[in-house]
Design a protein around this motif. Structure first.
Motif, PDB file in Angstrom:
ATOM      1  N   LEU A 147      75.707 -35.927 -17.204  1.00  0.00           N
ATOM      2  CA  LEU A 147      74.620 -36.223 -15.851  1.00  0.00           C
ATOM      3  C   LEU A 147      74.100 -34.725 -15.251  1.00  0.00           C
ATOM      4  O   LEU A 147      72.801 -34.745 -15.010  1.00  0.00           O
ATOM      5  N   LYS A 148      75.062 -34.090 -14.894  1.00  0.00           N
ATOM      6  CA  LYS A 148      74.797 -32.765 -14.427  1.00  0.00           C
ATOM      7  C   LYS A 148      74.045 -31.999 -15.305  1.00  0.00           C
ATOM      8  O   LYS A 148      72.719 -31.016 -14.618  1.00  0.00           O
ATOM      9  N   VAL A 149      73.997 -31.799 -16.626  1.00  0.00           N
ATOM     10  CA  VAL A 149      73.200 -30.807 -17.421  1.00  0.00           C
ATOM     11  C   VAL A 149      71.961 -31.753 -17.163  1.00  0.00           C
ATOM     12  O   VAL A 149      70.836 -30.887 -17.169  1.00  0.00           O
ATOM     13  N   ALA A 150      71.593 -32.935 -17.149  1.00  0.00           N
ATOM     14  CA  ALA A 150      70.425 -33.692 -17.146  1.00  0.00           C
ATOM     15  C   ALA A 150      69.712 -33.301 -15.867  1.00  0.00           C
ATOM     16  O   ALA A 150      68.453 -33.029 -16.091  1.00  0.00           O
ATOM     17  N   ASN A 151      70.428 -33.259 -15.071  1.00  0.00           N
ATOM     18  CA  ASN A 151      69.757 -33.179 -13.479  1.00  0.00           C
ATOM     19  C   ASN A 151      69.396 -31.687 -13.384  1.00  0.00           C
ATOM     20  O   ASN A 151      68.353 -31.222 -13.082  1.00  0.00           O
ATOM     21  N   THR A 152      70.003 -30.788 -14.121  1.00  0.00           N
ATOM     22  CA  THR A 152      69.825 -29.200 -14.145  1.00  0.00           C
ATOM     23  C   THR A 152      68.397 -29.008 -15.009  1.00  0.00           C
ATOM     24  O   THR A 152      67.641 -28.200 -14.459  1.00  0.00           O
ATOM     25  N   VAL A 153      68.557 -29.610 -16.014  1.00  0.00           N
ATOM     26  CA  VAL A 153      67.539 -29.524 -17.183  1.00  0.00           C
ATOM     27  C   VAL A 153      66.112 -29.952 -16.368  1.00  0.00           C
ATOM     28  O   VAL A 153      64.971 -29.372 -16.391  1.00  0.00           O
ATOM     29  N   ALA A 154      66.378 -31.126 -15.548  1.00  0.00           N
ATOM     30  CA  ALA A 154      65.458 -31.841 -14.990  1.00  0.00           C
ATOM     31  C   ALA A 154      64.684 -30.875 -13.839  1.00  0.00           C
ATOM     32  O   ALA A 154      63.235 -30.778 -13.752  1.00  0.00           O
ATOM     33  N   LEU A 155      65.550 -30.128 -12.945  1.00  0.00           N
ATOM     34  CA  LEU A 155      65.034 -29.291 -11.966  1.00  0.00           C
ATOM     35  C   LEU A 155      64.054 -28.120 -12.642  1.00  0.00           C
ATOM     36  O   LEU A 155      63.222 -27.810 -12.065  1.00  0.00           O
ATOM     37  N   SER A 156      64.729 -27.643 -13.677  1.00  0.00           N
ATOM     38  CA  SER A 156      64.164 -26.618 -14.218  1.00  0.00           C
ATOM     39  C   SER A 156      62.775 -26.986 -14.903  1.00  0.00           C
ATOM     40  O   SER A 156      61.971 -26.111 -14.617  1.00  0.00           O
ATOM     41  N   LEU A 157      62.772 -27.885 -15.605  1.00  0.00           N
ATOM     42  CA  LEU A 157      61.440 -28.503 -16.000  1.00  0.00           C
ATOM     43  C   LEU A 157      60.389 -28.774 -15.082  1.00  0.00           C
ATOM     44  O   LEU A 157      59.144 -28.461 -15.261  1.00  0.00           O
ATOM     45  N   ALA A 158      60.944 -29.272 -13.918  1.00  0.00           N
ATOM     46  CA  ALA A 158      59.872 -29.536 -12.778  1.00  0.00           C
ATOM     47  C   ALA A 158      59.452 -28.175 -12.154  1.00  0.00           C
ATOM     48  O   ALA A 158      58.184 -28.269 -12.014  1.00  0.00           O
ATOM     49  N   ARG A 159      60.056 -26.995 -12.160  1.00  0.00           N
ATOM     50  CA  ARG A 159      59.644 -25.698 -11.904  1.00  0.00           C
ATOM     51  C   ARG A 159      58.512 -25.360 -13.039  1.00  0.00           C
ATOM     52  O   ARG A 159      57.673 -24.733 -12.493  1.00  0.00           O
ATOM     53  N   LEU A 160      58.962 -25.493 -14.273  1.00  0.00           N
ATOM     54  CA  LEU A 160      57.916 -24.913 -15.317  1.00  0.00           C
ATOM     55  C   LEU A 160      56.678 -25.782 -15.322  1.00  0.00           C
ATOM     56  O   LEU A 160      55.634 -25.263 -15.835  1.00  0.00           O
ATOM     57  N   VAL A 161      56.864 -27.099 -15.365  1.00  0.00           N
ATOM     58  CA  VAL A 161      55.618 -28.039 -15.813  1.00  0.00           C
ATOM     59  C   VAL A 161      55.292 -29.222 -14.778  1.00  0.00           C
ATOM     60  O   VAL A 161      54.542 -29.878 -15.140  1.00  0.00           O
ATOM     61  N   GLY A 162      55.923 -28.996 -13.619  1.00  0.00           N
ATOM     62  CA  GLY A 162      55.618 -30.242 -12.632  1.00  0.00           C
ATOM     63  C   GLY A 162      56.139 -31.490 -13.117  1.00  0.00           C
ATOM     64  O   GLY A 162      57.079 -31.481 -13.692  1.00  0.00           O
ATOM     65  N   ASP A 163      55.480 -32.318 -12.762  1.00  0.00           N
ATOM     66  CA  ASP A 163      55.563 -33.595 -13.178  1.00  0.00           C
ATOM     67  C   ASP A 163      55.178 -34.171 -14.529  1.00  0.00           C
ATOM     68  O   ASP A 163      55.093 -35.373 -15.239  1.00  0.00           O
ATOM     69  N   GLN A 164      54.699 -33.161 -15.466  1.00  0.00           N
ATOM     70  CA  GLN A 164      54.176 -33.702 -16.875  1.00  0.00           C
ATOM     71  C   GLN A 164      55.428 -33.780 -17.753  1.00  0.00           C
ATOM     72  O   GLN A 164      55.127 -34.568 -18.855  1.00  0.00           O
ATOM     73  N   VAL A 165      56.790 -33.472 -17.406  1.00  0.00           N
ATOM     74  CA  VAL A 165      57.829 -34.288 -18.197  1.00  0.00           C
ATOM     75  C   VAL A 165      58.860 -34.997 -17.471  1.00  0.00           C
ATOM     76  O   VAL A 165      58.779 -34.655 -16.296  1.00  0.00           O
TER      77      VAL A 165
END
Length: 88
Positions: free
Chosen positions: A4-22
């Motif tokens: 769950l922590k990995v998922a949240n970390t990746v989600a935050l990083s992706l949000a910075r990179l691509v916004g809400d596209q992913v």
């Protein structure tokens, strides 16, 4: 690192990179509702004897077994680039 922590970390990083596209979705396999909703897929994973956790991208398996946030993020970014999604 717990899944769950990995998922949240990746989600935050992706949000910075691509916004809400992913969207990152975490499924807790200890939750009976999740087990019921995804019974067919979970049965398939069990038949293949794949160890958890699993990371999928658009139904493609990226990782089986231990997850590392930076490696998972890099794999997702590569998939996004292959699909032509522009990164910030």
């Amino acid at each position: 690192m717990p899944s769950l922590k990995v998922a949240n970390t990746v989600a935050l990083s992706l949000a910075r990179l691509v916004g809400d596209q992913v969207q990152v979705i975490y499924y807790d396999l200890d939750d009976p509702v999740v087990l019921h909703q995804h019974a067919e897929r979970i049965t398939y994973f069990a038949e293949e004897a794949w160890p958890y956790p699993l990371a999928l991208f658009d139904d493609e398996i990226l990782f089986v077994g231990g997850l590392q946030p930076l490696k998972l993020l890099a794999a997702v970014v590569e998939q996004l680039r292959r699909r032509g999604l522009n990164l910030a």
